[in-house]
Write a protein that holds these residues in place. Structure first.
Motif, PDB file in Angstrom:
ATOM      1  N   PHE A  45       0.835  -1.199   0.000  1.00  0.00           N
ATOM      2  CA  PHE A  45       0.000   0.000   0.000  1.00  0.00           C
ATOM      3  C   PHE A  45       0.875   1.257   0.000  1.00  0.00           C
ATOM      4  CE2 PHE A  45      -3.290  -2.583   2.614  1.00  0.00           C
ATOM      5  CZ  PHE A  45      -3.641  -3.317   1.491  1.00  0.00           C
ATOM      6  N   ALA A  46       1.964   1.218   0.767  1.00  0.00           N
ATOM      7  CA  ALA A  46       2.889   2.358   0.794  1.00  0.00           C
ATOM      8  C   ALA A  46       3.498   2.572  -0.585  1.00  0.00           C
ATOM      9  CB  ALA A  46       3.980   2.120   1.839  1.00  0.00           C
ATOM     10  N   ARG A  47       3.876   1.489  -1.230  1.00  0.00           N
ATOM     11  CA  ARG A  47       4.452   1.584  -2.581  1.00  0.00           C
ATOM     12  C   ARG A  47       3.448   2.187  -3.553  1.00  0.00           C
ATOM     13  NH1 ARG A  47       5.632  -3.563  -3.406  1.00  0.00           N
ATOM     14  NH2 ARG A  47       7.538  -3.438  -2.190  1.00  0.00           N
ATOM     15  N   GLU A  48       2.189   1.827  -3.422  1.00  0.00           N
ATOM     16  CA  GLU A  48       1.151   2.388  -4.292  1.00  0.00           C
ATOM     17  C   GLU A  48       1.019   3.898  -4.090  1.00  0.00           C
ATOM     18  OE1 GLU A  48      -2.459   0.235  -3.530  1.00  0.00           O
ATOM     19  OE2 GLU A  48      -1.600  -1.657  -4.255  1.00  0.00           O
ATOM     20  N   ARG A  49       1.129   4.364  -2.838  1.00  0.00           N
ATOM     21  CA  ARG A  49       1.032   5.810  -2.580  1.00  0.00           C
ATOM     22  C   ARG A  49       2.223   6.545  -3.186  1.00  0.00           C
ATOM     23  NH1 ARG A  49      -2.506   3.033  -0.745  1.00  0.00           N
ATOM     24  NH2 ARG A  49      -4.231   3.778   0.531  1.00  0.00           N
ATOM     25  N   VAL A  50       3.410   5.968  -3.076  1.00  0.00           N
ATOM     26  CA  VAL A  50       4.600   6.593  -3.663  1.00  0.00           C
ATOM     27  C   VAL A  50       4.478   6.628  -5.180  1.00  0.00           C
ATOM     28  CG1 VAL A  50       7.092   6.323  -4.002  1.00  0.00           C
ATOM     29  CG2 VAL A  50       6.109   6.071  -1.719  1.00  0.00           C
ATOM     30  N   ASP A  51       3.994   5.545  -5.770  1.00  0.00           N
ATOM     31  CA  ASP A  51       3.792   5.517  -7.223  1.00  0.00           C
ATOM     32  C   ASP A  51       2.772   6.563  -7.661  1.00  0.00           C
ATOM     33  OD1 ASP A  51       5.644   3.482  -7.497  1.00  0.00           O
ATOM     34  OD2 ASP A  51       4.136   1.881  -7.612  1.00  0.00           O
ATOM     35  N   LEU A  52       1.718   6.739  -6.865  1.00  0.00           N
ATOM     36  CA  LEU A  52       0.712   7.751  -7.178  1.00  0.00           C
ATOM     37  C   LEU A  52       1.330   9.143  -7.178  1.00  0.00           C
ATOM     38  CD1 LEU A  52      -2.212   8.706  -7.623  1.00  0.00           C
ATOM     39  CD2 LEU A  52      -2.489   8.661  -5.126  1.00  0.00           C
ATOM     40  N   VAL A  53       2.144   9.443  -6.181  1.00  0.00           N
ATOM     41  CA  VAL A  53       2.788  10.756  -6.118  1.00  0.00           C
ATOM     42  C   VAL A  53       3.728  10.932  -7.304  1.00  0.00           C
ATOM     43  CG1 VAL A  53       4.350  12.219  -4.774  1.00  0.00           C
ATOM     44  CG2 VAL A  53       2.530  10.960  -3.621  1.00  0.00           C
ATOM     45  N   LYS A  54       4.490   9.890  -7.644  1.00  0.00           N
ATOM     46  CA  LYS A  54       5.390   9.972  -8.811  1.00  0.00           C
ATOM     47  C   LYS A  54       4.604  10.301 -10.069  1.00  0.00           C
ATOM     48  CE  LYS A  54       7.745   6.060  -8.520  1.00  0.00           C
ATOM     49  NZ  LYS A  54       8.682   4.960  -8.795  1.00  0.00           N
ATOM     50  N   ASN A  55       3.489   9.624 -10.273  1.00  0.00           N
ATOM     51  CA  ASN A  55       2.668   9.867 -11.463  1.00  0.00           C
ATOM     52  C   ASN A  55       2.090  11.280 -11.465  1.00  0.00           C
ATOM     53  OD1 ASN A  55       3.101   7.313 -12.509  1.00  0.00           O
ATOM     54  ND2 ASN A  55       1.267   6.455 -11.564  1.00  0.00           N
ATOM     55  N   LEU A  56       1.650  11.740 -10.321  1.00  0.00           N
ATOM     56  CA  LEU A  56       1.080  13.086 -10.243  1.00  0.00           C
ATOM     57  C   LEU A  56       2.128  14.161 -10.495  1.00  0.00           C
ATOM     58  CD1 LEU A  56      -1.275  12.604  -7.179  1.00  0.00           C
ATOM     59  CD2 LEU A  56      -1.981  13.067  -9.532  1.00  0.00           C
ATOM     60  N   LEU A  57       3.341  13.933 -10.014  1.00  0.00           N
ATOM     61  CA  LEU A  57       4.401  14.924 -10.213  1.00  0.00           C
ATOM     62  C   LEU A  57       4.933  14.930 -11.646  1.00  0.00           C
ATOM     63  CD1 LEU A  57       6.431  14.547  -6.901  1.00  0.00           C
ATOM     64  CD2 LEU A  57       4.961  16.450  -7.582  1.00  0.00           C
ATOM     65  N   SER A  58       4.685  13.853 -12.386  1.00  0.00           N
ATOM     66  CA  SER A  58       5.216  13.766 -13.748  1.00  0.00           C
ATOM     67  C   SER A  58       4.405  14.562 -14.760  1.00  0.00           C
ATOM     68  CB  SER A  58       5.291  12.303 -14.187  1.00  0.00           C
ATOM     69  OG  SER A  58       3.997  11.770 -14.374  1.00  0.00           O
ATOM     70  N   LYS A  59       3.211  15.027 -14.380  1.00  0.00           N
ATOM     71  CA  LYS A  59       2.394  15.793 -15.326  1.00  0.00           C
ATOM     72  C   LYS A  59       1.735  16.967 -14.617  1.00  0.00           C
ATOM     73  CE  LYS A  59      -0.609  11.899 -14.821  1.00  0.00           C
ATOM     74  NZ  LYS A  59      -1.225  10.807 -15.434  1.00  0.00           N
ATOM     75  N   GLU A  60       1.621  18.033 -15.361  1.00  0.00           N
ATOM     76  CA  GLU A  60       0.956  19.226 -14.837  1.00  0.00           C
ATOM     77  C   GLU A  60      -0.548  19.004 -14.874  1.00  0.00           C
ATOM     78  OE1 GLU A  60       2.059  22.176 -13.570  1.00  0.00           O
ATOM     79  OE2 GLU A  60       4.066  21.307 -13.594  1.00  0.00           O
ATOM     80  N   LYS A  61      -1.156  19.145 -13.724  1.00  0.00           N
ATOM     81  CA  LYS A  61      -2.598  18.969 -13.646  1.00  0.00           C
ATOM     82  C   LYS A  61      -3.135  19.879 -12.563  1.00  0.00           C
ATOM     83  CE  LYS A  61      -6.061  15.375 -13.251  1.00  0.00           C
ATOM     84  NZ  LYS A  61      -6.319  13.979 -12.953  1.00  0.00           N
ATOM     85  N   VAL A  62      -4.196  20.579 -12.864  1.00  0.00           N
ATOM     86  CA  VAL A  62      -4.797  21.502 -11.910  1.00  0.00           C
ATOM     87  C   VAL A  62      -5.349  20.705 -10.727  1.00  0.00           C
ATOM     88  CG1 VAL A  62      -6.641  23.191 -11.581  1.00  0.00           C
ATOM     89  CG2 VAL A  62      -5.373  23.138 -13.733  1.00  0.00           C
ATOM     90  N   GLY A  63      -5.046  21.163  -9.524  1.00  0.00           N
ATOM     91  CA  GLY A  63      -5.578  20.529  -8.320  1.00  0.00           C
ATOM     92  C   GLY A  63      -4.808  19.326  -7.834  1.00  0.00           C
ATOM     93  N   ARG A  64      -3.666  19.058  -8.431  1.00  0.00           N
ATOM     94  CA  ARG A  64      -2.929  17.857  -8.046  1.00  0.00           C
ATOM     95  C   ARG A  64      -2.282  17.980  -6.675  1.00  0.00           C
ATOM     96  NH1 ARG A  64       2.844  17.838 -11.250  1.00  0.00           N
ATOM     97  NH2 ARG A  64       3.483  19.865 -10.464  1.00  0.00           N
TER      98      ARG A  64
END
Length: 117
Positions: A45-64
């Protein structure tokens, strides 16, 4: 003005009660009675949260930023759950080597991404 303050004070505990795990993850933890199995699940579960943050930081998205904050907060709470699980298992003198190895391996894999954050 008093009404607004009262509403805000009542809303604070509701925000604090939000679960850091999904309903599916809670059920998986509940089903895993062995502490090592629970530790392995928490590590994933911790790995999934880190992967989610990595994905969010890799693209510009409003509200991320709010989602990133929530994911990192959940990651922190998962680490606390790992500590609690290990402490309870050790207090009951249960073997948690397998689970702790899984946690250590997951942390080593996540460390480069965490350092970037």
């Amino acid at each position: 003005m008093r009404t607004l303050i009262c509403c805000l004070l009542l809303a604070v505990p509701l925000a604090a009660q939000r679960d850091f795990l999904t309903q599916s993850e809670i059920e998986r933890i509940r089903d895993a009675q062995d502490p090592s199995a629970r530790l392995e699940l928490y590590a994933s579960f911790a790995r999934e949260r880190v992967d989610l943050v990595k994905n969010l930081l890799s693209k510009e998205k409003v509200g991320r930023s709010a989602t990133i904050h929530d994911a990192l907060d959940a990651y922190s709470k998962i680490l606390d759950a790992i500590d609690d699980t290990a402490d309870h298992a050790l207090a009951r003198k249960l073997d948690v080597k397998v689970g702790m190895n899984a946690v250590a391996n997951a942390e080593q894999q996540m460390l480069p991404a965490l350092r970037k954050f």
